[in-house]
Structures are given as C-alpha cells and as structure tokens.
Design a protein around this motif. Structure first.
Motif, PDB file in Angstrom:
ATOM      1  N   ARG A  38       0.865  -1.176   0.000  1.00 12.73           N
ATOM      2  CA  ARG A  38       0.000   0.000   0.000  1.00 12.73           C
ATOM      3  C   ARG A  38       0.903   1.228   0.000  1.00 12.73           C
ATOM      4  NH1 ARG A  38      -0.436  -2.281   5.141  1.00 12.73           N
ATOM      5  NH2 ARG A  38       0.585  -1.071   6.790  1.00 12.73           N
ATOM      6  N   PRO A  39       0.391   2.408  -0.301  1.00 11.91           N
ATOM      7  CA  PRO A  39       1.232   3.616  -0.235  1.00 11.91           C
ATOM      8  C   PRO A  39       1.854   3.782   1.146  1.00 11.91           C
ATOM      9  CG  PRO A  39      -0.817   4.086  -1.385  1.00 11.91           C
ATOM     10  CD  PRO A  39      -0.962   2.698  -0.824  1.00 11.91           C
ATOM     11  N   GLU A  40       3.157   4.035   1.173  1.00  9.81           N
ATOM     12  CA  GLU A  40       3.899   4.119   2.425  1.00  9.81           C
ATOM     13  C   GLU A  40       4.635   5.456   2.520  1.00  9.81           C
ATOM     14  OE1 GLU A  40       3.909   2.004   4.839  1.00  9.81           O
ATOM     15  OE2 GLU A  40       3.364   0.037   4.045  1.00  9.81           O
ATOM     16  N   VAL A  41       4.822   5.920   3.766  1.00 12.80           N
ATOM     17  CA  VAL A  41       5.669   7.083   4.021  1.00 12.80           C
ATOM     18  C   VAL A  41       7.117   6.589   4.055  1.00 12.80           C
ATOM     19  CG1 VAL A  41       6.221   8.954   5.598  1.00 12.80           C
ATOM     20  CG2 VAL A  41       3.850   8.200   5.340  1.00 12.80           C
ATOM     21  N   ILE A  42       7.959   7.114   3.178  1.00 15.11           N
ATOM     22  CA  ILE A  42       9.326   6.611   3.024  1.00 15.11           C
ATOM     23  C   ILE A  42      10.317   7.716   3.375  1.00 15.11           C
ATOM     24  CG2 ILE A  42      10.969   5.551   1.430  1.00 15.11           C
ATOM     25  CD1 ILE A  42       8.540   4.658  -0.240  1.00 15.11           C
ATOM     26  N   HIS A  43      11.316   7.371   4.205  1.00 19.81           N
ATOM     27  CA  HIS A  43      12.337   8.335   4.605  1.00 19.81           C
ATOM     28  C   HIS A  43      13.753   7.895   4.230  1.00 19.81           C
ATOM     29  CE1 HIS A  43       9.051   9.313   7.550  1.00 19.81           C
ATOM     30  NE2 HIS A  43       9.381  10.526   7.170  1.00 19.81           N
ATOM     31  N   GLN A  44      13.950   6.606   4.030  1.00 17.52           N
ATOM     32  CA  GLN A  44      15.316   6.123   3.835  1.00 17.52           C
ATOM     33  C   GLN A  44      15.325   4.875   2.955  1.00 17.52           C
ATOM     34  OE1 GLN A  44      18.007   4.465   7.160  1.00 17.52           O
ATOM     35  NE2 GLN A  44      18.473   6.662   7.207  1.00 17.52           N
ATOM     36  N   MET A  45      16.442   4.705   2.220  1.00 14.32           N
ATOM     37  CA  MET A  45      16.624   3.533   1.365  1.00 14.32           C
ATOM     38  C   MET A  45      18.015   2.954   1.603  1.00 14.32           C
ATOM     39  SD  MET A  45      16.404   3.227  -2.802  1.00 14.32           S
ATOM     40  CE  MET A  45      17.811   4.309  -3.013  1.00 14.32           C
ATOM     41  N   LYS A  46      18.102   1.626   1.618  1.00 12.14           N
ATOM     42  CA  LYS A  46      19.372   0.941   1.847  1.00 12.14           C
ATOM     43  C   LYS A  46      19.545  -0.155   0.807  1.00 12.14           C
ATOM     44  CE  LYS A  46      21.864  -1.795   5.312  1.00 12.14           C
ATOM     45  NZ  LYS A  46      21.785  -2.391   6.681  1.00 12.14           N
ATOM     46  N   LEU A  85      26.236   5.621  -6.154  1.00 14.09           N
ATOM     47  CA  LEU A  85      26.486   4.327  -5.525  1.00 14.09           C
ATOM     48  C   LEU A  85      27.975   4.039  -5.656  1.00 14.09           C
ATOM     49  CD1 LEU A  85      23.489   2.314  -7.049  1.00 14.09           C
ATOM     50  CD2 LEU A  85      23.575   3.491  -4.846  1.00 14.09           C
ATOM     51  N   ARG A  86      28.678   4.000  -4.527  1.00 14.36           N
ATOM     52  CA  ARG A  86      30.127   3.803  -4.534  1.00 14.36           C
ATOM     53  C   ARG A  86      30.499   2.649  -3.607  1.00 14.36           C
ATOM     54  NH1 ARG A  86      33.468   8.093  -6.149  1.00 14.36           N
ATOM     55  NH2 ARG A  86      34.985   7.367  -4.595  1.00 14.36           N
ATOM     56  N   SER A  87      31.488   1.893  -4.033  1.00  9.54           N
ATOM     57  CA  SER A  87      31.924   0.741  -3.241  1.00  9.54           C
ATOM     58  C   SER A  87      32.639   1.160  -1.965  1.00  9.54           C
ATOM     59  CB  SER A  87      32.840  -0.152  -4.080  1.00  9.54           C
ATOM     60  OG  SER A  87      33.919   0.608  -4.616  1.00  9.54           O
ATOM     61  N   ASP A  88      33.099   2.424  -1.885  1.00 16.12           N
ATOM     62  CA  ASP A  88      33.810   2.889  -0.688  1.00 16.12           C
ATOM     63  C   ASP A  88      32.917   3.731   0.225  1.00 16.12           C
ATOM     64  OD1 ASP A  88      33.557   4.957  -2.470  1.00 16.12           O
ATOM     65  OD2 ASP A  88      35.567   5.772  -2.150  1.00 16.12           O
ATOM     66  N   LYS A  89      31.605   3.735  -0.015  1.00 17.74           N
ATOM     67  CA  LYS A  89      30.683   4.518   0.798  1.00 17.74           C
ATOM     68  C   LYS A  89      29.538   3.632   1.301  1.00 17.74           C
ATOM     69  CE  LYS A  89      32.697   8.538  -0.004  1.00 17.74           C
ATOM     70  NZ  LYS A  89      33.337   9.353   1.059  1.00 17.74           N
ATOM     71  N   ASP A  90      28.911   4.087   2.388  1.00 18.20           N
ATOM     72  CA  ASP A  90      27.722   3.391   2.876  1.00 18.20           C
ATOM     73  C   ASP A  90      26.587   3.562   1.872  1.00 18.20           C
ATOM     74  OD1 ASP A  90      28.982   2.568   5.181  1.00 18.20           O
ATOM     75  OD2 ASP A  90      28.341   4.322   6.339  1.00 18.20           O
ATOM     76  N   LEU A  91      25.830   2.519   1.704  1.00 17.99           N
ATOM     77  CA  LEU A  91      24.736   2.542   0.728  1.00 17.99           C
ATOM     78  C   LEU A  91      23.396   2.774   1.424  1.00 17.99           C
ATOM     79  CD1 LEU A  91      25.909  -0.406  -1.539  1.00 17.99           C
ATOM     80  CD2 LEU A  91      26.284   2.049  -1.867  1.00 17.99           C
ATOM     81  N   VAL A  92      23.389   3.741   2.329  1.00 21.12           N
ATOM     82  CA  VAL A  92      22.169   4.155   3.025  1.00 21.12           C
ATOM     83  C   VAL A  92      21.898   5.605   2.647  1.00 21.12           C
ATOM     84  CG1 VAL A  92      21.025   4.461   5.241  1.00 21.12           C
ATOM     85  CG2 VAL A  92      22.638   2.574   4.925  1.00 21.12           C
ATOM     86  N   ILE A 117      22.881  -6.626  -7.100  1.00 16.45           N
ATOM     87  CA  ILE A 117      22.097  -6.091  -5.980  1.00 16.45           C
ATOM     88  C   ILE A 117      21.409  -7.247  -5.268  1.00 16.45           C
ATOM     89  CG2 ILE A 117      20.252  -4.507  -5.316  1.00 16.45           C
ATOM     90  CD1 ILE A 117      20.841  -2.911  -7.842  1.00 16.45           C
ATOM     91  N   ASN A 118      21.820  -7.473  -4.035  1.00 15.84           N
ATOM     92  CA  ASN A 118      21.264  -8.578  -3.262  1.00 15.84           C
ATOM     93  C   ASN A 118      19.919  -8.215  -2.644  1.00 15.84           C
ATOM     94  OD1 ASN A 118      21.343 -11.200  -2.087  1.00 15.84           O
ATOM     95  ND2 ASN A 118      21.943 -10.273  -0.136  1.00 15.84           N
ATOM     96  N   SER A 119      19.774  -6.959  -2.203  1.00 15.71           N
ATOM     97  CA  SER A 119      18.514  -6.536  -1.591  1.00 15.71           C
ATOM     98  C   SER A 119      18.410  -5.020  -1.617  1.00 15.71           C
ATOM     99  CB  SER A 119      18.400  -7.043  -0.146  1.00 15.71           C
ATOM    100  OG  SER A 119      19.394  -6.443   0.669  1.00 15.71           O
ATOM    101  N   ILE A 120      17.171  -4.538  -1.573  1.00 20.56           N
ATOM    102  CA  ILE A 120      16.866  -3.110  -1.437  1.00 20.56           C
ATOM    103  C   ILE A 120      15.842  -2.977  -0.321  1.00 20.56           C
ATOM    104  CG2 ILE A 120      16.031  -1.023  -2.566  1.00 20.56           C
ATOM    105  CD1 ILE A 120      16.773  -2.214  -5.231  1.00 20.56           C
ATOM    106  N   GLU A 121      16.172  -2.168   0.666  1.00 21.99           N
ATOM    107  CA  GLU A 121      15.292  -1.992   1.814  1.00 21.99           C
ATOM    108  C   GLU A 121      14.853  -0.533   1.907  1.00 21.99           C
ATOM    109  OE1 GLU A 121      17.026  -3.539   5.418  1.00 21.99           O
ATOM    110  OE2 GLU A 121      18.223  -4.979   4.274  1.00 21.99           O
ATOM    111  N   PHE A 122      13.635  -0.343   2.402  1.00 21.14           N
ATOM    112  CA  PHE A 122      13.102   0.996   2.617  1.00 21.14           C
ATOM    113  C   PHE A 122      12.667   1.117   4.071  1.00 21.14           C
ATOM    114  CE2 PHE A 122      12.758   0.286  -1.884  1.00 21.14           C
ATOM    115  CZ  PHE A 122      13.087   1.511  -2.440  1.00 21.14           C
ATOM    116  N   MET A 123      12.919   2.291   4.642  1.00 19.46           N
ATOM    117  CA  MET A 123      12.607   2.523   6.048  1.00 19.46           C
ATOM    118  C   MET A 123      11.816   3.818   6.225  1.00 19.46           C
ATOM    119  SD  MET A 123      15.441   0.610   5.686  1.00 19.46           S
ATOM    120  CE  MET A 123      16.832   1.730   5.629  1.00 19.46           C
ATOM    121  N   GLN A 124      11.150   3.906   7.366  1.00 24.66           N
ATOM    122  CA  GLN A 124      10.404   5.109   7.719  1.00 24.66           C
ATOM    123  C   GLN A 124      10.598   5.410   9.195  1.00 24.66           C
ATOM    124  OE1 GLN A 124       6.038   3.039   8.528  1.00 24.66           O
ATOM    125  NE2 GLN A 124       6.367   4.131   6.627  1.00 24.66           N
TER     126      GLN A 124
END
Length: 223
Positions: A38-46, A85-92, A117-124
């Motif tokens: 369903r539509p979600e409030v999204i603040h962050q992606m990892k 997207l960099r291999s030397d940086k956090d992907l958050v 890409i093994n996984s994509i996560e979204f957080m709120q």
C-alpha cells in the motif's frame, strides 16, 4: 552547580514491507521497479550490493506521474532523489519524505558490468502518540479523515519532560475501510436524455407534416 546531561538516542527506523522488486537492463542502464503493499511514508533507502568489488554509479530514484497536455494524458518521471552508488561509501540514503506505493530506481552502468544487488530496503521514521491508557484495556485508533484539524493537547508537553521511559503500546492490526459508495439511482427510460430527444424529433416531424399540409391547403384555396 552541575548540569544534567541528556542523552539523545538516534531514531530507529521501521522497515517497510516490499511487495515486489523486478530488474531489467536497457541502454546500459539497470531499471529497478519496486512496489509496496500500500502507499507508504518513506524516509530512507538501503542497498546491499555484492559485486563487483569496485564501482561508482549514478542513480536516480523516481516515481511515475500523469498529467494532461493538450487534452491528452501523458506519463512523466517525478525525480525524488539522485545520488552516487560507490563501493567505498555506505549505501544508506536519506530521501525526501514522500508517500508512494510504487518506485523506480535507475542505475547508469555505462560500459561497466551491472551491479549485483542482493537486496533493497526501505525505512520510515516511527510516529508516536502519547496518551493516558489503562492497563488490560482494548483501544481503537481511527485515522484518515483529512477534514479534521490537528489537535493541541498538553499531555505531549508534559511527556517530553519525563525522566523515565514511557510504556510502549503496539497496534496489533490495521484495517483499511473504504468509503461507502453512493447508491446509484436507476433512472427510468423516459427520464433518459435520448428519450427526450426522440420525443422532440417526433414532435418536430409531426409539426413539419402539419405545416406542410396547411401550406398546401392555403395554396389550393388561393387557386
């Protein structure tokens, strides 16, 4: 005189359940299509990327929108955020708060192999409501009425000054109630627009025939 040190804990993000994630490759770009229940409030992606070992790619997160142009409905991209997207940086990545049920992620590969890409996560960020509740009591919370004004209670001001942690109550189930649809009233055939125009046409035909006969009679009398 010693000042009391206040410890501020970082806000723990809540995971957002993802319904589907699909990948496609086109024009040296990886297209990722993400849908939610369903539509979600999204603040962050990892992202969790396992290969290659070294990489640096430009990526764009966007949603599809529709608009009317010269009486035609066209679909366009609404860019939400652009990042590297960099291999030397956090992907958050923190992204502007939004409410979406469907997202797209475009990654520019150029002449490089595509990212694994093994996984994509979204957080709120969780939203808390302070209330004086009684133990062993069931409560119901209703929301979604946009016509209501935002309440101004004093309990939230007092709760922010408490030295102890407040007890946390969890909502065990969420039920979406669709607004009741207005009953469609059946219209009789004689109230339909086509019936009215048919009556007008028939009446016009009779008037035309009557007028034609009247003119013929007048012409005969004049002769």
């Amino acid at each position: 005189m010693s000042a009391e040190k206040e410890t501020i804990s970082p806000i723990k993000m809540d995971d957002i359940p993802v319904k589907t994630i699909s990948f496609s490759e086109e024009n040296k770009k990886t297209q990722v299509h993400i849908t939610f229940e369903r539509p979600e409030v999204i603040h962050q992606m990892k992202l969790n990327i396992t290969g290659p070992a070294l990489y640096s790619r430009n990526a764009t997160l966007y949603a599809l929108r529709s608009r009317e142009e010269k009486r035609n409905i066209e679909t366009y991209r609404k860019v939400i955020s652009s990042f590297s997207l960099r291999s030397d940086k956090d992907l958050v990545f923190d992204i502007p708060p939004m409410v979406e049920g469907e997202l797209y992620l475009e990654i520019e590969n150029k002449d490089n192999p595509k990212l694994q890409i093994n996984s994509i996560e979204f957080m709120q960020k969780p939203v808390y409501m302070v209330a004086a509740l009684k133990p062993q009591t069931t409560y119901k919370v209703t929301a979604g009425n946009k016509a209501l004004n935002f309440p101004d209670y004093d309990i939230s001001e007092v709760a922010n000054t408490l030295k102890k942690t407040l007890s946390l109550a969890t909502i065990t189930s969420i039920k979406t109630i669709e607004p009741a649809k207005e009953a469609v009233t059946q219209t009789s055939f004689w109230q339909q627009p086509w019936f009215m125009w048919c009556c007008i046409g028939v009446a016009g035909l009779f008037i035309g025939i009557y007028a034609s006969n009247l003119i013929k009679d007048l012409n005969k009398k004049q002769v």
